[in-house]
Design a protein around this motif. Structure first.
Motif, PDB file in Angstrom:
ATOM      1  N   LYS A 235      59.340  99.705 -60.104  1.00  0.00           N
ATOM      2  CA  LYS A 235      60.700  99.846 -59.587  1.00  0.00           C
ATOM      3  C   LYS A 235      61.202  98.521 -59.011  1.00  0.00           C
ATOM      4  CE  LYS A 235      60.402 104.714 -58.554  1.00  0.00           C
ATOM      5  NZ  LYS A 235      60.417 105.748 -57.521  1.00  0.00           N
TER       6      LYS A 235
ATOM      7  N   GLU B 114      61.024  90.081 -64.149  1.00  0.00           N
ATOM      8  CA  GLU B 114      62.310  90.511 -63.612  1.00  0.00           C
ATOM      9  C   GLU B 114      62.061  91.210 -62.278  1.00  0.00           C
ATOM     10  OE1 GLU B 114      65.792  93.327 -65.329  1.00  0.00           O
ATOM     11  OE2 GLU B 114      63.791  94.188 -65.330  1.00  0.00           O
TER      12      GLU B 114
ATOM     13  N   ARG C 257      63.793  93.402 -59.390  1.00  0.00           N
ATOM     14  CA  ARG C 257      64.939  94.311 -59.327  1.00  0.00           C
ATOM     15  C   ARG C 257      65.274  94.661 -57.883  1.00  0.00           C
ATOM     16  NH1 ARG C 257      62.711  98.906 -63.445  1.00  0.00           N
ATOM     17  NH2 ARG C 257      62.401  97.559 -65.239  1.00  0.00           N
ATOM     18  N   THR C 258      66.567  94.718 -57.609  1.00  0.00           N
ATOM     19  CA  THR C 258      67.020  95.201 -56.310  1.00  0.00           C
ATOM     20  C   THR C 258      68.414  95.806 -56.489  1.00  0.00           C
ATOM     21  OG1 THR C 258      67.279  94.671 -53.970  1.00  0.00           O
ATOM     22  CG2 THR C 258      68.064  93.022 -55.551  1.00  0.00           C
ATOM     23  N   LYS C 259      68.798  96.587 -55.524  1.00  0.00           N
ATOM     24  CA  LYS C 259      70.126  97.202 -55.537  1.00  0.00           C
ATOM     25  C   LYS C 259      70.764  96.932 -54.186  1.00  0.00           C
ATOM     26  CE  LYS C 259      71.376 101.236 -57.593  1.00  0.00           C
ATOM     27  NZ  LYS C 259      71.405 102.701 -57.796  1.00  0.00           N
TER      28      LYS C 259
ATOM     29  N   GLN D 299      73.300  96.741 -59.141  1.00  0.00           N
ATOM     30  CA  GLN D 299      71.942  96.375 -59.540  1.00  0.00           C
ATOM     31  C   GLN D 299      71.874  94.874 -59.807  1.00  0.00           C
ATOM     32  OE1 GLN D 299      69.621  98.722 -62.009  1.00  0.00           O
ATOM     33  NE2 GLN D 299      70.587 100.638 -61.436  1.00  0.00           N
TER      34      GLN D 299
ATOM     35  N   ARG E 254      69.381  91.538 -60.745  1.00  0.00           N
ATOM     36  CA  ARG E 254      68.128  91.146 -61.369  1.00  0.00           C
ATOM     37  C   ARG E 254      67.907  89.651 -61.167  1.00  0.00           C
ATOM     38  NH1 ARG E 254      67.970  96.042 -61.306  1.00  0.00           N
ATOM     39  NH2 ARG E 254      67.621  97.355 -63.119  1.00  0.00           N
TER      40      ARG E 254
ATOM     41  N   LYS F 298      73.324  93.370 -63.238  1.00  0.00           N
ATOM     42  CA  LYS F 298      73.005  94.112 -64.450  1.00  0.00           C
ATOM     43  C   LYS F 298      74.057  95.195 -64.674  1.00  0.00           C
ATOM     44  CE  LYS F 298      69.210  96.167 -66.905  1.00  0.00           C
ATOM     45  NZ  LYS F 298      67.927  96.787 -66.798  1.00  0.00           N
TER      46      LYS F 298
END
Length: 77
Positions: free
Chosen positions: A6, A17, A19-21, A26, A28, A51
């Motif tokens: 995740k 990659e 990932r964060t929100k 989103q 990247r 993204k």
């Protein structure tokens, strides 16, 4: 280190990659590891994108690969 899919995943060869929100967006970050030092590992982020589609654009992975090559070429000199 725990590989949490995740948070980050391997995209191609040496490119990863992260990932964060943030505020529903989103984000990247593309990165690679520099393990040339025996005692330390450096994580180098090449660039980031917001993204908008489910699949990572091929051009972004290629950009990260080119920047990785450029990084190590400059490090040699």
């Amino acid at each position: 280190m725990i590989n949490d899919p995740k948070l980050f995943k391997k995209l191609k060869d040496e490119i990863w990659e992260f990932r964060t929100k943030y505020n529903g967006v989103q984000i990247r970050l593309f990165a690679f590891w520099d393990k040339t030092e025996k005692t330390e590992t450096l994580v180098v982020s090449t660039h980031g994108i917001i993204k908008k589609v489910s699949k990572v654009p091929k051009a972004e992975i290629e950009k990260a690969e080119k920047l990785r090559i450029q990084y190590f070429n400059q490090k040699k000199t």
